[in-house]
Scaffold this motif. Structure first.
Motif, PDB file in Angstrom:
ATOM      1  N   SER A   1       0.831  -1.206   0.000  1.00 29.10           N
ATOM      2  CA  SER A   1       0.000   0.000   0.000  1.00 29.10           C
ATOM      3  C   SER A   1       0.862   1.252   0.000  1.00 29.10           C
ATOM      4  N   HIS A   2       1.881   1.238   0.815  1.00 27.20           N
ATOM      5  CA  HIS A   2       2.768   2.397   0.883  1.00 27.20           C
ATOM      6  C   HIS A   2       3.501   2.615  -0.442  1.00 27.20           C
TER       7      HIS A   2
ATOM      8  N   GLN B   1       2.551   1.587  -3.495  1.00 30.24           N
ATOM      9  CA  GLN B   1       1.619   2.029  -4.525  1.00 30.24           C
ATOM     10  C   GLN B   1       1.261   3.492  -4.355  1.00 30.24           C
ATOM     11  N   GLN B   2       1.082   3.928  -3.105  1.00 25.40           N
ATOM     12  CA  GLN B   2       0.780   5.324  -2.859  1.00 25.40           C
ATOM     13  C   GLN B   2       1.947   6.221  -3.263  1.00 25.40           C
TER      14      GLN B   2
ATOM     15  N   LYS C   1       1.960   6.329  -7.063  1.00 27.49           N
ATOM     16  CA  LYS C   1       0.845   7.132  -7.558  1.00 27.49           C
ATOM     17  C   LYS C   1       1.102   8.623  -7.325  1.00 27.49           C
ATOM     18  N   SER C   2       1.669   8.946  -6.131  1.00 32.24           N
ATOM     19  CA  SER C   2       1.999  10.358  -5.852  1.00 32.24           C
ATOM     20  C   SER C   2       3.007  10.884  -6.863  1.00 32.24           C
TER      21      SER C   2
END
Length: 481
Positions: free
Chosen positions: A34-35, A37-38, A41-42
């Motif tokens: 999750s970290h 991917q975030q 994405k950022s």
């Protein structure tokens, strides 16, 4: 316990531990993915915002906007931003620049502005990025208005192709996760098995103890070198000490029984001999008859004393911890004892003196303590061959009064000192019996009494000759005057 039960214990420990390990791994990987991917994405959002910033900057510098859009598209080909869409509108919603392959339309088929696009249009001054379903694809869309509010730049990046590849997690991560999970499972299996083996060994030892089926060499039990093994070794040590104590008790009781039997047989045999002689010879002179009866009486008295001493020793051994003690004025007790010794000629020809300060109070059972002091007097009178015996106060230390009972006799050889307090022990057993000596219970009884009242006693040869018995007794609380 059957093998089935052992396996059940093994798996009962293994499966919860395995589940916990995989849960921890799953939570850790979920957080990491999750970290990551975030973060990715950022990164794409920032690049998308830079596209709009470039368009607005070109407008501010008076550069042709369509050429700017074409340049950006050319620059982003064959990169993660290859699916990029750019469309520029004026304040009236008229398109003024676009990449024709993928126009970002802000109006629906009826010519009304799309609701999601309206939200972007109204917040475009804040460089907003949103995930919006657009043309059957989820897209990352952002908008930015010029400072004068005359143009609006829209940039979109559909979640497809290179974008999905960029956002996807490297398959190597999952391979590493699986390898780590398998390794953790294997380590958990062998760790649980090792712990269970220690439990099984402890269980086998407990079963052997309960069934009294231990091997002859109990030191052959081997336990692991960990905390559970330490517990097992401590239990084995306690059991060995218990076995040793029981064996010592059995041996001690057997020895006492043998000694008591031997000591009783001696006077009984003598009494029987004298009585048989008297009853078997009707013509025995009266003088001889009277002598034999007196000897039988003496041995009867000795037998009575022996039985009484044995009873005292056994009672103190069994109930020593329950002896009631009270404050006793030791100086006054010595005064009375000295008078009894003088009146009863208990010390034979030896002088008895004492040096104890007044109000020297100890916690003791006075009748038993008197009995212990009399036994020391009897022992010195019978065996010391001295002319003087003395009791003196040595001082007070750590809440105890220290005393010494000494004589000026011949003492004993060093080899006998350690055994003077043993039951029925005599330095010269044969001579003691021939001369009507003690039963061998006097000094053991003294030690039992002193110990039962919370004190200690030791014996040593005095430098000038004779024996010195040093003993301590708890000091009594001070009396408020």
């Amino acid at each position: 316990m059957s093998k089935e039960h052992l396996l059940r214990l093994h798996w009962k420990l293994f499966f919860p531990l395995l589940g916990l390990l995989w849960l921890i791994i799953g939570i850790t990987i979920f957080y990491f993915v999750s970290h990551e991917q975030q973060r990715v994405k950022s990164h794409l959002e920032n690049r998308l915002l830079n596209v709009n910033t470039t368009v607005i900057d070109a407008y501010n510098r008076g550069v042709d906007l369509q050429n700017t859009v074409n340049f950006i598209r050319l620059f982003t080909d064959n990169t993660t931003l290859a699916p990029l869409r750019i469309t520029v509108y004026d304040s009236n919603g008229v398109m003024i620049a676009d990449n024709p392959e993928a126009t970002i339309s802000i109006f629906d088929k009826e010519g009304n502005m799309d609701e999601e696009m309206r939200k972007l249009w109204s917040t475009s001054g804040h460089s907003t990025v949103r995930d919006i379903p657009y043309e059957d694809h989820e897209s990352m869309i952002c908008s930015q208005a010029s400072p004068d509010g005359k143009i609006y730049s829209f940039a979109a990046l559909p979640y497809e192709g290179e974008v999905l590849d960029f956002l996807d997690i490297d398959p190597m991560v999952w391979i590493v996760v699986i390898i780590l999970g398998i390794m953790a499972s294997v380590l958990a299996f062998f760790g649980v098995r090792n712990i269970c083996q220690n439990v099984y060994m402890l269980r086998d030892f407990a079963q052997a103890v309960s069934s009294d089926n231990l091997p002859d060499d109990i030191d052959s039990w081997k336990f692991s070198k960990d905390e559970l093994g330490d517990v097992s070794r401590n239990l084995l040590s306690i059991y060995k000490e218990k076995i040793h104590a029981e064996q010592e008790k059995i041996y001690h009781e057997r020895q006492i029984g043998m000694n008591i039997s031997h000591e009783l047989n001696t006077p009984v045999g003598i009494i029987k001999g004298y009585l048989d002689s008297v009853l078997g010879d009707n013509e025995m002179p009266e003088e001889v008859r009277q002598k034999f009866l007196e000897r039988a009486q003496q041995n009867t008295d000795r037998l009575t004393t022996l039985v009484s001493d044995v009873r005292k020793v056994m009672r103190i051994q069994e109930n020593g911890d329950s002896i009631m003690v009270d404050p006793v004025d030791f100086s006054r007790m010595m005064t009375r004892l000295a008078e009894d010794i003088r009146q009863g000629h208990l010390a034979d020809d030896m002088a008895f003196v004492y040096d104890v300060p007044k109000d020297c109070r100890v916690m003791a059972h006075e009748p038993l303590l008197t009995n212990a002091m009399l036994n020391l007097v009897y022992n010195a009178a019978r065996h010391s061959k001295g002319t003087r015996m003395e009791v003196r106060w040595l001082g007070e230390e750590n809440g105890r009064h220290l005393f010494a009972f000494s004589d000026n006799g011949v003492g004993v050889d060093e080899q006998h000192l350690d055994r003077l307090f043993d039951l029925f022990y005599r330095v010269d057993a044969g001579r003691s019996r021939r001369q009507g000596g003690g039963s061998g219970l006097g000094l053991p009884l003294v030690r039992q009494i002193i110990n039962a009242m919370g004190g200690e006693i030791t014996v040593a040869n005095a430098p000038g000759g004779g024996l010195t018995f040093t003993f301590s007794l708890p000091a009594a609380p001070a009396v408020n005057k």
